[in-house]
Design a protein around this motif. Structure first.
Motif, PDB file in Angstrom:
ATOM      1  N   ASP A  26      37.199  46.277  60.366  1.00 37.42           N
ATOM      2  CA  ASP A  26      35.845  45.957  59.914  1.00 37.42           C
ATOM      3  C   ASP A  26      35.613  46.428  58.489  1.00 37.42           C
ATOM      4  OD1 ASP A  26      35.387  44.830  62.326  1.00 37.42           O
ATOM      5  OD2 ASP A  26      34.318  46.562  63.173  1.00 37.42           O
ATOM      6  N   SER A  27      35.911  47.699  58.241  1.00 43.83           N
ATOM      7  CA  SER A  27      35.683  48.226  56.897  1.00 43.83           C
ATOM      8  C   SER A  27      36.587  47.539  55.892  1.00 43.83           C
ATOM      9  CB  SER A  27      35.932  49.744  56.884  1.00 43.83           C
ATOM     10  OG  SER A  27      37.241  50.025  57.316  1.00 43.83           O
ATOM     11  N   ALA A  28      37.779  47.144  56.327  1.00 41.09           N
ATOM     12  CA  ALA A  28      38.696  46.461  55.415  1.00 41.09           C
ATOM     13  C   ALA A  28      38.124  45.129  54.973  1.00 41.09           C
ATOM     14  CB  ALA A  28      40.047  46.249  56.092  1.00 41.09           C
ATOM     15  N   ILE A  29      37.525  44.393  55.910  1.00 45.23           N
ATOM     16  CA  ILE A  29      36.958  43.085  55.577  1.00 45.23           C
ATOM     17  C   ILE A  29      35.809  43.235  54.584  1.00 45.23           C
ATOM     18  CG2 ILE A  29      35.692  41.119  56.529  1.00 45.23           C
ATOM     19  CD1 ILE A  29      37.357  41.493  59.097  1.00 45.23           C
ATOM     20  N   ILE A  30      34.911  44.215  54.855  1.00 43.46           N
ATOM     21  CA  ILE A  30      33.772  44.438  53.956  1.00 43.46           C
ATOM     22  C   ILE A  30      34.261  44.824  52.573  1.00 43.46           C
ATOM     23  CG2 ILE A  30      31.751  45.895  53.546  1.00 43.46           C
ATOM     24  CD1 ILE A  30      31.501  46.102  56.630  1.00 43.46           C
ATOM     25  N   GLY A  31      35.206  45.770  52.525  1.00 48.03           N
ATOM     26  CA  GLY A  31      35.751  46.192  51.234  1.00 48.03           C
ATOM     27  C   GLY A  31      36.443  45.063  50.513  1.00 48.03           C
ATOM     28  N   GLY A  32      37.131  44.207  51.273  1.00 50.31           N
ATOM     29  CA  GLY A  32      37.829  43.084  50.647  1.00 50.31           C
ATOM     30  C   GLY A  32      36.869  42.104  50.007  1.00 50.31           C
ATOM     31  N   VAL A  33      35.750  41.820  50.699  1.00 45.78           N
ATOM     32  CA  VAL A  33      34.753  40.898  50.141  1.00 45.78           C
ATOM     33  C   VAL A  33      34.183  41.447  48.836  1.00 45.78           C
ATOM     34  CG1 VAL A  33      32.499  39.858  50.523  1.00 45.78           C
ATOM     35  CG2 VAL A  33      34.191  39.883  52.364  1.00 45.78           C
ATOM     36  N   ILE A  34      33.843  42.758  48.848  1.00 48.47           N
ATOM     37  CA  ILE A  34      33.294  43.380  47.639  1.00 48.47           C
ATOM     38  C   ILE A  34      34.311  43.311  46.500  1.00 48.47           C
ATOM     39  CG2 ILE A  34      32.506  45.564  46.645  1.00 48.47           C
ATOM     40  CD1 ILE A  34      31.369  46.238  49.430  1.00 48.47           C
ATOM     41  N   ALA A  35      35.564  43.595  46.817  1.00 52.98           N
ATOM     42  CA  ALA A  35      36.610  43.578  45.782  1.00 52.98           C
ATOM     43  C   ALA A  35      36.774  42.191  45.186  1.00 52.98           C
ATOM     44  CB  ALA A  35      37.926  44.060  46.376  1.00 52.98           C
ATOM     45  N   VAL A  36      36.726  41.154  46.021  1.00 52.48           N
ATOM     46  CA  VAL A  36      36.873  39.782  45.531  1.00 52.48           C
ATOM     47  C   VAL A  36      35.740  39.421  44.586  1.00 52.48           C
ATOM     48  CG1 VAL A  36      36.833  37.352  46.218  1.00 52.48           C
ATOM     49  CG2 VAL A  36      38.254  38.967  47.478  1.00 52.48           C
ATOM     50  N   VAL A  37      34.508  39.791  44.970  1.00 54.47           N
ATOM     51  CA  VAL A  37      33.354  39.491  44.120  1.00 54.47           C
ATOM     52  C   VAL A  37      33.487  40.172  42.762  1.00 54.47           C
ATOM     53  CG1 VAL A  37      30.859  39.780  43.869  1.00 54.47           C
ATOM     54  CG2 VAL A  37      31.824  39.065  46.070  1.00 54.47           C
ATOM     55  N   ILE A  38      33.840  41.460  42.770  1.00 53.03           N
ATOM     56  CA  ILE A  38      34.002  42.202  41.511  1.00 53.03           C
ATOM     57  C   ILE A  38      35.110  41.575  40.672  1.00 53.03           C
ATOM     58  CG2 ILE A  38      34.684  44.431  40.535  1.00 53.03           C
ATOM     59  CD1 ILE A  38      33.309  45.753  42.947  1.00 53.03           C
ATOM     60  N   PHE A  39      36.224  41.205  41.329  1.00 50.45           N
ATOM     61  CA  PHE A  39      37.361  40.611  40.619  1.00 50.45           C
ATOM     62  C   PHE A  39      36.964  39.303  39.936  1.00 50.45           C
ATOM     63  CE2 PHE A  39      41.675  39.849  39.613  1.00 50.45           C
ATOM     64  CZ  PHE A  39      41.922  38.499  39.821  1.00 50.45           C
ATOM     65  N   ILE A  40      36.182  38.459  40.638  1.00 51.73           N
ATOM     66  CA  ILE A  40      35.751  37.182  40.059  1.00 51.73           C
ATOM     67  C   ILE A  40      34.877  37.415  38.835  1.00 51.73           C
ATOM     68  CG2 ILE A  40      34.335  35.137  40.490  1.00 51.73           C
ATOM     69  CD1 ILE A  40      35.355  35.209  43.389  1.00 51.73           C
ATOM     70  N   LEU A  41      33.951  38.375  38.929  1.00 48.63           N
ATOM     71  CA  LEU A  41      33.075  38.675  37.792  1.00 48.63           C
ATOM     72  C   LEU A  41      33.883  39.150  36.593  1.00 48.63           C
ATOM     73  CD1 LEU A  41      30.113  40.448  39.660  1.00 48.63           C
ATOM     74  CD2 LEU A  41      30.114  38.158  38.658  1.00 48.63           C
ATOM     75  N   LEU A  42      34.856  40.016  36.840  1.00 48.87           N
ATOM     76  CA  LEU A  42      35.704  40.516  35.750  1.00 48.87           C
ATOM     77  C   LEU A  42      36.502  39.380  35.120  1.00 48.87           C
ATOM     78  CD1 LEU A  42      36.991  43.885  37.268  1.00 48.87           C
ATOM     79  CD2 LEU A  42      35.384  43.605  35.379  1.00 48.87           C
ATOM     80  N   CYS A  43      37.015  38.463  35.971  1.00 47.79           N
ATOM     81  CA  CYS A  43      37.797  37.337  35.451  1.00 47.79           C
ATOM     82  C   CYS A  43      36.956  36.455  34.553  1.00 47.79           C
ATOM     83  CB  CYS A  43      38.376  36.513  36.608  1.00 47.79           C
ATOM     84  SG  CYS A  43      39.733  37.324  37.462  1.00 47.79           S
ATOM     85  N   ILE A  44      35.709  36.171  34.991  1.00 46.05           N
ATOM     86  CA  ILE A  44      34.832  35.314  34.191  1.00 46.05           C
ATOM     87  C   ILE A  44      34.557  35.960  32.836  1.00 46.05           C
ATOM     88  CG2 ILE A  44      32.498  34.372  34.053  1.00 46.05           C
ATOM     89  CD1 ILE A  44      32.605  34.029  37.099  1.00 46.05           C
TER      90      ILE A  44
END
Length: 953
Positions: A884-902
């Motif tokens: 459960d915590s892995a999924i939540i952390g993964g979603v947050i990481a993906v969002v941050i990664f996309i913002l950094l990429c943009i």
């Protein structure tokens, strides 16, 4: 009262139709306007005439016959069929079936087995009257009875309870010639034979039969042949590899024609061939709350039975299985040499207390053998009983105990105590039988093995190579029976045998000589149905088995291999991979103790070297061969697996490949090199490569010669591609320009250049191939070296090539191949052994792929196991345990990664625009600015084209 202690049954007299010419003729009942005939029959044949008669008072007749196991009625007049109706199905199953046929006025009907659902009715445009003779089973051969002449032949089988006009026929009267007449019948006996009992179809083959023989349907059995005896699948992944197959899923039959069936495995075709057999639980599994009274027990089911696994393991050179045990306050042993707290069970159903990386019967883990456990007082890391995660992981490799079938864990019931285990697939490499061989050096030497005595079928397969013109491969004798396979002449192999009914032979004639010292394959089989022989890929030759032979082979002597009991006509040469009924014979072990025979046979590359493609070199091994792909642009076990090797060239970078033959001799010679290569001539070249650049002019590729001949491929200042051939030192070079568009646009450009004497063919980006004609010559003499990037040595080249060489090449080169030479692969992966010189900034890159990611291989390979190493801290694979915590952390990481990429992309676009505008304003060619711009483009995997104002992410 009047009681008789007997039960009088009506007398049933069957009759047997022995051949297709048998018949029974009975008179019809005259003077009636209807016909009624009934009888019972049994047969194995799908087709045959049951009865026939003329149409009374009319021309024509009717037939009642079997077709494809169904009863059919056909009425016909001369040249015209009136009716054709069908009833029943599967009536050739050897059981009794009843048939009732009736015709009244213009209506006919037939009923099978008294079942109205198996009946058929029809109206006809004429009336049938009784009175004409009725023929059962066939017709007399003499006379003109056209109604009986059919394409499906006479009936073979039995009939009984024949009735005509509701009156039973007395077959005893027929037998005494009082009533009717007949030919080739057996009366008062049903002589049908069940040829499928016993069932001689092997491996689950479905038996069917006719009056004279039986047949085996081998569909979906994994076997072939007249009795489904011979396997259609190879015995191992090693055998598939040496047929040229690449990695993938394959069915293997580990005991050949033996009783074990085929099963699915994954074959990983590397230099060493691995067989991978999966089970039902390869995930990391967490264990809590287990103790001795309530242990955690897990069972592993494999994709094969234990017998199939045992056969595979026995034939393999080595097998292993990784077992990982992660622990936190969970011990494997109570104390050194004490009672185990956890254990595993293998194929032999014995409890094992040693763990991965250790040896049997020592009750230790790998760290205990190496003296590296975290607590030196214990033989396993987990036995330190610490309140932190550690593990004992390694490979189990004692073949007799593999595979693991069960794991039992009992020490996870204390506070803060838990464990996790992971069992990898069973891995086996090699096939010790495939290359098992012996060399026969004298005509009187032979090896002997147990006999074929008592076998229902006999199959033999082996490889041989020889320079002799004849010799006996093997012989097996009995008091009367024998089997022999021999090379009768340089192009003829004979399989001869006697199974109690006289000698027979099966011969295969080859169009080419078989004594060419190449490996040739022989397969011979004798079963109750037929004998067959196959050599290499030639058509199989087979003969039907003679009648009245022995069902089982009666061979009571030993099997002689490489010679005969009389020590005559012995074989000179090599035999390998000898299999008898799926059982491999160990030729090497027997050869070690036999005079005149040596274990092993060298020289595999002479037969299998053609499996090494694209310039790969065949290397001899004691057991087989391997393909050395060092100097090929391809990889894989046969140098067929494409690999996009790309590199980034900085300013002034030079990669020079000195062709191997010249390189070696030149080092050892003080004479002028050209004197050694006067006879070294190329009449054709095949060149492929891909490139990206924004710089012009550029030198893409240059091939030099000791005779001042050369080939250069350049980009001109305006981005056109030029190919410049100078094959005559006294003439100007041939120049071929391709000006479709600027090729210095930062896009990946694919090139194919092929020369065949004076004909030059060029293909750009898979577009239509262009054709040019050379005038400077057809021979490229004494080639010296191939250069990518900048030419550093003094070269006598034309002015345009010199301009292109002024800055060499800045950008990406990928998949470069000159004939069978792969210079980028040699420079990046074999620089220490290859004749190559690298100068300047040169780094491997993925810039040669369209998307910038590593190119997908055309061949899938599966990893053997998880070799990630021990986990010393934290919980094992925490994302699996705390999902459960892995999924939540993964979603947050993906969002941050996309913002950094943009954000990063926006900055890059701004910088690139700035660079391009500055360059445009200045109109200069500053090298550092252009190089940084190109690197930026390559990292984004496309071009920021100033004219188009488009950016691709």
């Amino acid at each position: 009262g009047n009681i008789s202690f007997s039960c009088l049954e009506p007398q049933v007299v069957p009759v047997t139709f022995l051949s297709s010419s048998s018949y029974l003729a009975l008179p019809g009942t005259s003077g009636q306007d209807e016909v009624f005939i009934s009888f019972q029959f049994r047969t194995w044949n799908k087709e045959g005439l049951l009865l026939s008669s003329k149409l009374h008072q009319a021309s024509g007749g009717f037939l009642l016959y079997l077709s494809d196991g169904k009863v059919k009625i056909s009425l016909h007049k001369p040249g015209k069929a009136l009716s054709d109706i069908t009833a029943g199905a599967g009536l050739n199953n050897g059981r009794w079936h009843s048939v009732s046929f009736s015709a009244k006025r213009n209506h006919i009907s037939v009923i099978v087995d008294n079942d109205v659902t198996s009946s058929a009715h029809a109206s006809i445009p004429l009336q049938i009257y009784s009175g004409d003779p009725v023929y059962f089973g066939g017709c007399p051969s003499s006379g003109n009875i056209s109604e009986c002449n059919t394409s499906f032949g006479g009936f073979q089988g039995c009939m009984r309870l024949i009735s005509i006009g509701n009156k039973a026929v007395d077959m005893i009267s027929v037998q005494q010639n009082v009533f009717g007449n007949f030919s080739d019948l057996q009366i008062d006996l049903c002589g049908i034979i069940d040829r499928c009992l016993p069932n001689y179809c092997e491996h689950g083959g479905e038996c069917s039969q006719s009056w004279t023989s039986f047949y085996c349907n081998c569909a979906n059995t994994g076997y072939k042949g007249a009795t489904c005896h011979y396997p259609i699948y190879e015995q191992s992944c090693e055998a598939y590899k040496h047929r040229g197959n690449t990695s993938g899923f394959y069915n293997i039959d580990s005991d050949g024609s033996g009783p074990l069936g085929p099963f699915l495995v994954y074959c990983n075709m590397t230099d060493t061939t691995w067989t991978i057999i999966q089970h039902n639980n390869t995930n990391l599994t967490r264990v809590k709350s287990a103790n001795r009274e309530n242990p955690h027990t897990v069972f592993f089911k494999y994709s094969a039975s234990l017998d199939q696994l045992q056969a595979t393991i026995n034939y393999a050179e080595h097998c292993e299985q990784e077992l990982a045990y992660h622990c936190k306050k969970s011990r494997l042993l109570d104390k050194p040499d004490g009672m185990p707290l956890s254990w595993w069970i293998g194929r032999t159903n014995e409890t094992q207390t040693y763990w991965g990386g250790s040896l049997p019967a020592v009750q230790k883990c790998a760290c205990g053998l190496e003296g590296s456990c975290i607590d030196s007082q214990h033989y396993c890391n987990c036995d330190a009983d610490r309140d932190e995660w550690t593990n004992d992981t390694g490979f189990l490799s004692y073949k007799e105990h593999l595979p693991v079938t069960e794991i039992v864990i009992t020490d996870t019931n204390r506070p803060n105590s838990e464990a996790a285990y992971k069992l990898g697939p069973l891995l086996c490499r090699g096939d010790r039988t495939f290359w098992n061989s012996a060399s026969f050096n004298t005509e009187t030497s032979y090896l002997h093995f147990p006999t074929f005595h008592g076998e229902l079928s006999a199959d033999v397969s082996f490889f041989f190579k020889t320079t002799a013109s004849s010799g006996v491969f093997l012989e097996n004798l009995g008091i009367q029976d024998f089997i022999r396979i021999e090379l009768y002449s340089p192009s003829e192999v004979i399989f001869s045998f006697d199974v109690g009914n006289g000698p027979s032979e099966v011969t295969v004639q080859s169009l080419t000589s078989l004594n060419d010292n190449q490996w040739h394959y022989v397969k011979a089989e004798r079963n109750i149905k037929e004998a067959s022989l196959q050599v290499d890929q030639l058509p199989q030759s087979s003969h039907s088995a003679p009648p009245d032979g022995h069902i089982r082979l009666q061979l009571n002597s030993q099997l002689f291999v490489g010679g005969t009991a009389s020590r005559q006509k012995g074989f000179l040469g090599c035999i390998r991979s000898l299999q008898l009924n799926g059982m491999a014979l160990d030729l090497e072990e027997r050869a070690k103790i036999t005079p005149g025979v040596e274990p092993g046979c060298p020289g595999h590359c002479s037969s299998y070297g053609n499996l090494c493609h694209n310039g790969g070199k065949c290397r001899e091994k004691y057991s087989g061969f391997s393909c050395d792909c060092t100097f090929s642009a391809y990889a894989g076990p046969f140098c067929k697996k494409g690999k996009h090797i790309s590199a980034y060239f900085g300013a002034g970078t030079s990669v020079t490949y000195n062709f191997q033959e010249y390189y070696t001799l030149a080092k050892n010679s003080s004479s002028h090199a050209s004197s050694f290569y006067a006879d070294m001539t190329l009449n054709r070249e095949a060149i492929t490569f891909a490139f990206r650049t924004t710089r012009t002019p550029s030198l893409l590729l240059y091939v030099s010669s000791f005779y001042k001949e050369y080939l250069s491929v350049i980009l001109t200042r305006n981005g056109d591609l030029q190919i410049r051939y100078k094959l005559d030192s006294h003439q100007d070079p041939d120049v071929f320009s391709i000006n479709i568009k600027s090729m210095a646009d930062g896009q990946l450009q694919h090139m194919k250049i092929n020369r065949e004497e004076e004909m030059l063919f060029v293909e750009v980006n898979q577009n239509e191939r262009m054709k040019f004609i050379l005038s400077s010559g057809t021979e490229f003499n004494a080639i010296k070296s191939l250069t990518l990037g900048k030419i550093l040595e003094n070269s006598d080249v034309d002015e345009e090539t010199m301009k292109a060489n002024s800055q060499g090449f800045i950008g990406c080169l990928s998949s470069v191949q000159f004939n069978h030479i792969a210079p980028l692969k040699a420079a990046l992966h074999h620089s220490s052994s290859a004749p190559i010189i690298v100068k300047g900034h040169f780094t491997e890159s993925n810039c040669g792929t369209l998307t910038g990611a590593d190119s997908t291989s055309s061949e899938t390979t599966h990893s053997f196991a998880d070799h990630s190493g021990p986990i010393d801290e934290g919980e094992p694979l925490a994302n699996a345990i705390r999902s459960d915590s892995a999924i939540i952390g993964g979603v947050i990481a993906v969002v941050i990664f996309i913002l950094l990429c943009i954000t990063a992309i926006a900055i890059r676009i701004y910088k690139q625009k700035s660079i391009y505008s500055k360059n445009e304003a200045k109109g200069s060619e500053n090298e550092d600015s252009a190089e940084s711009a190109l690197k930026s483009e390559l990292s984004m995997q496309n071009t920021a084209n100033e004219n188009q104002k488009e950016y691709f992410f």
